[in-house]
Design an enzyme around this catalytic site. Structure first.
Site, PDB file in Angstrom:
ATOM      1  N   GLY A  10     -13.160  -4.323   1.748  1.00  0.00           N
ATOM      2  CA  GLY A  10     -12.016  -4.820   2.526  1.00  0.00           C
ATOM      3  C   GLY A  10     -12.427  -5.083   3.964  1.00  0.00           C
ATOM      4  O   GLY A  10     -12.680  -4.148   4.725  1.00  0.00           O
ATOM      5  N   ILE A  11     -12.533  -6.357   4.338  1.00  0.00           N
ATOM      6  CA  ILE A  11     -12.917  -6.679   5.722  1.00  0.00           C
ATOM      7  C   ILE A  11     -11.781  -7.449   6.402  1.00  0.00           C
ATOM      8  O   ILE A  11     -11.917  -8.576   6.844  1.00  0.00           O
ATOM      9  CB  ILE A  11     -14.310  -7.365   5.778  1.00  0.00           C
ATOM     10  N   VAL A  14      -9.053  -3.853  10.105  1.00  0.00           N
ATOM     11  CA  VAL A  14      -9.898  -2.704  10.449  1.00  0.00           C
ATOM     12  C   VAL A  14     -11.347  -2.966  10.041  1.00  0.00           C
ATOM     13  O   VAL A  14     -12.282  -2.712  10.818  1.00  0.00           O
ATOM     14  CB  VAL A  14      -9.377  -1.410   9.782  1.00  0.00           C
ATOM     15  N   ALA A  33     -26.866   9.097  15.890  1.00  0.00           N
ATOM     16  CA  ALA A  33     -26.921   9.518  14.483  1.00  0.00           C
ATOM     17  C   ALA A  33     -28.315   9.973  14.084  1.00  0.00           C
ATOM     18  O   ALA A  33     -28.483  10.707  13.109  1.00  0.00           O
ATOM     19  CB  ALA A  33     -26.470   8.373  13.593  1.00  0.00           C
ATOM     20  N   GLU A 129     -10.868  10.187   9.530  1.00  0.00           N
ATOM     21  CA  GLU A 129     -10.366  10.261  10.916  1.00  0.00           C
ATOM     22  C   GLU A 129      -9.429   9.101  11.242  1.00  0.00           C
ATOM     23  O   GLU A 129      -8.433   9.274  11.955  1.00  0.00           O
ATOM     24  CB  GLU A 129     -11.549  10.285  11.894  1.00  0.00           C
ATOM     25  N   GLY A 134      -5.104   6.635  14.279  1.00  0.00           N
ATOM     26  CA  GLY A 134      -6.159   5.639  14.535  1.00  0.00           C
ATOM     27  C   GLY A 134      -7.346   6.195  15.289  1.00  0.00           C
ATOM     28  O   GLY A 134      -8.032   7.093  14.814  1.00  0.00           O
ATOM     29  N   LYS A 205       0.959  10.474   7.652  1.00  0.00           N
ATOM     30  CA  LYS A 205       0.054  11.081   8.641  1.00  0.00           C
ATOM     31  C   LYS A 205       0.451  12.532   8.923  1.00  0.00           C
ATOM     32  O   LYS A 205      -0.409  13.417   9.037  1.00  0.00           O
ATOM     33  CB  LYS A 205       0.067  10.254   9.926  1.00  0.00           C
TER      34      LYS A 205
HETATM   35  N1  LIG Z   1      -4.397  -2.054  10.975  1.00  0.00           N
HETATM   36  C1  LIG Z   1      -4.407  -0.885  11.567  1.00  0.00           C
HETATM   37  O1  LIG Z   1      -4.191  -0.771  12.763  1.00  0.00           O
HETATM   38  C2  LIG Z   1      -4.706   0.367  10.760  1.00  0.00           C
HETATM   39  C3  LIG Z   1      -4.872   1.571  11.468  1.00  0.00           C
HETATM   40  C4  LIG Z   1      -5.177   2.753  10.740  1.00  0.00           C
HETATM   41  C5  LIG Z   1      -5.307   2.669   9.376  1.00  0.00           C
HETATM   42  N2  LIG Z   1      -5.130   1.480   8.726  1.00  0.00           N
HETATM   43  C6  LIG Z   1      -5.341   1.450   7.272  1.00  0.00           C
HETATM   44  O2  LIG Z   1      -6.537   0.743   7.027  1.00  0.00           O
HETATM   45  C7  LIG Z   1      -6.460   0.079   5.780  1.00  0.00           C
HETATM   46  C8  LIG Z   1      -6.736  -1.407   5.984  1.00  0.00           C
HETATM   47  O3  LIG Z   1      -5.759  -1.937   6.834  1.00  0.00           O
HETATM   48  P1  LIG Z   1      -5.913  -3.394   7.498  1.00  0.00           P
HETATM   49  O4  LIG Z   1      -4.878  -3.460   8.564  1.00  0.00           O
HETATM   50  O5  LIG Z   1      -7.331  -3.640   7.882  1.00  0.00           O
HETATM   51  O6  LIG Z   1      -5.482  -4.306   6.276  1.00  0.00           O
HETATM   52  P2  LIG Z   1      -5.777  -5.845   6.047  1.00  0.00           P
HETATM   53  O7  LIG Z   1      -4.743  -6.347   5.120  1.00  0.00           O
HETATM   54  O8  LIG Z   1      -5.980  -6.543   7.342  1.00  0.00           O
HETATM   55  O9  LIG Z   1      -7.196  -5.848   5.289  1.00  0.00           O
HETATM   56  C9  LIG Z   1      -7.361  -5.549   3.922  1.00  0.00           C
HETATM   57  C10 LIG Z   1      -8.514  -6.382   3.388  1.00  0.00           C
HETATM   58  O10 LIG Z   1      -8.765  -5.985   2.040  1.00  0.00           O
HETATM   59  C11 LIG Z   1      -8.972  -7.148   1.267  1.00  0.00           C
HETATM   60  N3  LIG Z   1      -8.677  -6.850  -0.126  1.00  0.00           N
HETATM   61  C12 LIG Z   1      -7.466  -6.768  -0.731  1.00  0.00           C
HETATM   62  N4  LIG Z   1      -7.611  -6.444  -2.035  1.00  0.00           N
HETATM   63  C13 LIG Z   1      -8.937  -6.307  -2.246  1.00  0.00           C
HETATM   64  C14 LIG Z   1      -9.726  -5.983  -3.386  1.00  0.00           C
HETATM   65  N5  LIG Z   1      -9.170  -5.763  -4.565  1.00  0.00           N
HETATM   66  N6  LIG Z   1     -11.068  -5.927  -3.240  1.00  0.00           N
HETATM   67  C15 LIG Z   1     -11.649  -6.193  -2.047  1.00  0.00           C
HETATM   68  N7  LIG Z   1     -10.953  -6.501  -0.939  1.00  0.00           N
HETATM   69  C16 LIG Z   1      -9.614  -6.564  -1.043  1.00  0.00           C
HETATM   70  C17 LIG Z   1      -8.073  -8.205   1.875  1.00  0.00           C
HETATM   71  O11 LIG Z   1      -8.518  -9.506   1.545  1.00  0.00           O
HETATM   72  C18 LIG Z   1      -8.208  -7.877   3.360  1.00  0.00           C
HETATM   73  O12 LIG Z   1      -9.282  -8.593   3.967  1.00  0.00           O
HETATM   74  C19 LIG Z   1      -5.078   0.415   5.226  1.00  0.00           C
HETATM   75  O13 LIG Z   1      -5.187   1.545   4.406  1.00  0.00           O
HETATM   76  C20 LIG Z   1      -4.285   0.766   6.469  1.00  0.00           C
HETATM   77  O14 LIG Z   1      -3.218   1.638   6.211  1.00  0.00           O
HETATM   78  C21 LIG Z   1      -4.850   0.327   9.388  1.00  0.00           C
HETATM   79  N1  LIG Z   2       0.785   0.766  10.737  1.00  0.00           N
HETATM   80  C1  LIG Z   2       0.163   1.842  11.415  1.00  0.00           C
HETATM   81  C2  LIG Z   2      -1.297   1.563  11.593  1.00  0.00           C
HETATM   82  C3  LIG Z   2      -2.073   2.743  12.090  1.00  0.00           C
HETATM   83  O1  LIG Z   2      -2.139   3.752  11.148  1.00  0.00           O
HETATM   84  C4  LIG Z   2       0.831   2.028  12.769  1.00  0.00           C
HETATM   85  O2  LIG Z   2       1.605   1.153  13.182  1.00  0.00           O
HETATM   86  O3  LIG Z   2       0.609   3.052  13.410  1.00  0.00           O
HETATM   87 NA    NA Z   3      -7.712   9.584  14.244  1.00  0.00          NA
END
Ligand SMILES: NC(=O)c1ccc[n+]([C@@H]2O[C@H](COP(=O)([O-])OP(=O)(O)OC[C@H]3O[C@@H](n4cnc5c(N)ncnc54)[C@H](O)[C@@H]3O)[C@@H](O)[C@H]2O)c1
Ligand SMILES: N[C@@H](CCO)C(=O)O
Ligand code: NA
Length: 436
Positions: A10-11, A14, A33, A129, A134, A205
């Site tokens: 997943g790119i 994040v 590291a 973490e 975040g 969380k």
């Molecule tokens: N965005 C934030 O600020 C934030 C902060 C803390 C935690 N998170 C967590 O991080 C995770 C990712 O969040 P995000 O905001 O980067 O989401 P996002 O939707 O931007 O990215 C998800 C990526 O996964 C890819 N994807 C979907 N299904 C897939 C599969 N089957 N195989 C491979 N790739 C696949 C999508 O194409 C997309 O590029 C989530 O669990 C979210 O809760 C996000």
């Molecule tokens: N959706 C979450 C991302 C970080 O976990 C927020 O707004 O705090």
């Molecule tokens: Na944290």
């Protein structure tokens, strides 16, 4: 030593932050590291986007299973999100003997028991973490920094999206929907934003923090969850008139009869630090019996802030995975043979801004002389205040705030101003830090 190889699933918001920050800071991260850390494989459904982000520096595939099957990969980062495929990938990475890093609080709060058990049996690490607050190292603080304490309670603003919405509504008078759209555009919101606004994300969380603080299993199903959708604008106003702010808090507390685990809007006295946490910022207050109250503040969402936490986990795992004495956590964070000889600046080379107070004669031309000296030194004035001289008074106070300047330059300017016959007492100088 050969770099440790990492596979990224997943790119998106994040994931792309992780890739970029790891590239940008690779040398410094390696010195910490004790070994290079390289993302050599990336899986994403959108392979074209993934190719564009990685620029040929990693092998891009569509199916995460290919990454997990690669024997050269020691660590798998799961940044897909959600329960279905993410759970499957995490469980099969563990089964394949890979360490896992994830930001997926929804997955851990609901399926954490199963995941941690499997990892424990297999002898691999699952690091998370980024899943709570975040970029703020709150897991590290709770699990390591505060281990001496009996934790009494934790209360935090742990959802950036809702805090952003509440701040925008209060400060800019924006409508709920408009503020939510902005939060989504800025990459703060979950794929399903009802998780944010209904308090579910904060409860995920809080559930994880409560497990770490009190040594209980993750039990999201026991959490009380109330979001901000039923909050009325007039309550925000009335609360304000009474000296309070309304914040969505995640709270977990040890009581003689059990543990509280709850998320809901709460009135907080406006003078508390946490009441002044605005926008997408997060803050967590932890009360321990020995340390007292501690506060952790920072960006709880967004691409690079969250990446910061993911990469910290990668470094932790790399150190532990490599596990010979030379690669344990180094005393000064960097490996002993990687210390830098970068010099510490003399104070005269420090650049900062200043508050200046001077006692001056209350007569024509004084201000022009003072500002003339500053202008000649290239010091620009940010704000100015002159106390009105009292009846019959011949002197007054002149207060200036400056923009940033080298301390050496400021020292010379102060010496010149001090030499003016109209400056009647030693000039007071206080350095000013914006800390933003
Ligand atoms: N965005 C934030 O600020 C934030 C902060 C803390 C935690 N998170 C967590 O991080 C995770 C990712 O969040 P995000 O905001 O980067 O989401 P996002 O939707 O931007 O990215 C998800 C990526 O996964 C890819 N994807 C979907 N299904 C897939 C599969 N089957 N195989 C491979 N790739 C696949 C999508 O194409 C997309 O590029 C989530 O669990 C979210 O809760 C996000
Ligand atoms: N959706 C979450 C991302 C970080 O976990 C927020 O707004 O705090
Ligand atoms: Na944290």
């Amino acid at each position: 030593m050969k770099a440790i190889q990492v596979g990224l699933l997943g790119i998106g918001t994040v994931g792309s932050g992780v890739f970029k920050v790891l590239q940008r800071n690779q040398e410094e991260i390696k010195r910490r590291a004790g070994r290079g850390i390289e993302i050599t494989m990336v899986a994403d459904l959108d392979t074209a986007r993934a190719e564009a982000i990685t620029g040929g520096k990693a092998k891009v595939v569509k199916d995460g299973r290919e990454v997990i099957a690669n024997p050269d990969i020691d660590i798998v980062i799961e940044l897909i999100g959600g329960y279905g495929i993410a759970r499957e990938m995490v469980m099969s990475a563990i089964a394949a003997g890979k360490h896992v890093v994830t930001a997926n609080k929804a997955l851990l709060a609901v399926h954490g028991t199963e995941i941690f058990e499997a990892a424990h049996k297999k002898g691999v690490m699952v690091a998370f973490e980024a899943a709570v607050a975040g970029g703020i190292p709150i897991i590290k603080a709770l699990r390591e920094g505060l281990t001496a304490n009996s934790i009494q309670w934790i209360a935090g603003i742990i959802n950036g999206t809702t805090n952003f919405i509440l701040s925008e509504m209060r400060d800019k008078g924006l409508d709920f929907d408009v503020a939510l759209k902005d939060a989504q555009r800025l990459g703060y919101a979950e794929a399903d934003p009802t998780f944010d606004i209904e308090g579910v994300d904060a409860a995920h969380k809080a559930t994880i923090m409560s497990a770490i603080a009190f040594g209980i299993p993750v039990q999201f199903d026991k959490a009380y969850v109330e979001g901000i959708t039923k909050l009325a604008a007039q309550d925000i106003k009335y609360a304000e008139q009474l000296g309070y702010r309304i914040k969505l808090l995640g709270i977990t507390k040890r009581t003689p009869t059990g543990i509280e685990l709850r998320v809901h809007p709460s009135l907080v006295p406006a003078k508390r630090l946490i009441a002044n946490v605005e926008g997408a910022m997060n803050a967590v207050v932890v009360q321990g019996d020995a340390v007292g109250t501690t506060l952790y503040y920072g960006k709880g969402a967004g691409s690079e802030p969250t990446a910061s936490a993911v990469i910290a986990d990668l470094v932790d795992i790399t150190r532990l995975h490599t596990a010979d004495a030379a690669h344990r956590v180094p005393h000064l964070a960097f490996q002993p043979d990687q210390m830098s000889s970068e010099k510490v600046l003399p104070m005269s080379d420090v650049v900062t801004s200043y508050y200046l107070r001077m006692r001056v004669a209350d007569e024509a031309g004084v201000l022009a002389k003072v500002t003339g000296i500053l202008a000649a030194a290239g010091i620009s004035i940010d704000a100015m205040l002159q106390r009105e001289a009292g009846e019959g008074e011949k002197q007054t106070d002149l207060i200036l705030l400056t923009h940033s300047v080298r301390e050496g330059t400021m020292n010379e300017a102060i010496a010149q101003m001090q030499g003016l016959p109209t400056v009647l007492a030693p000039i007071t100088r206080i350095r000013k830090e914006e800390l933003a």
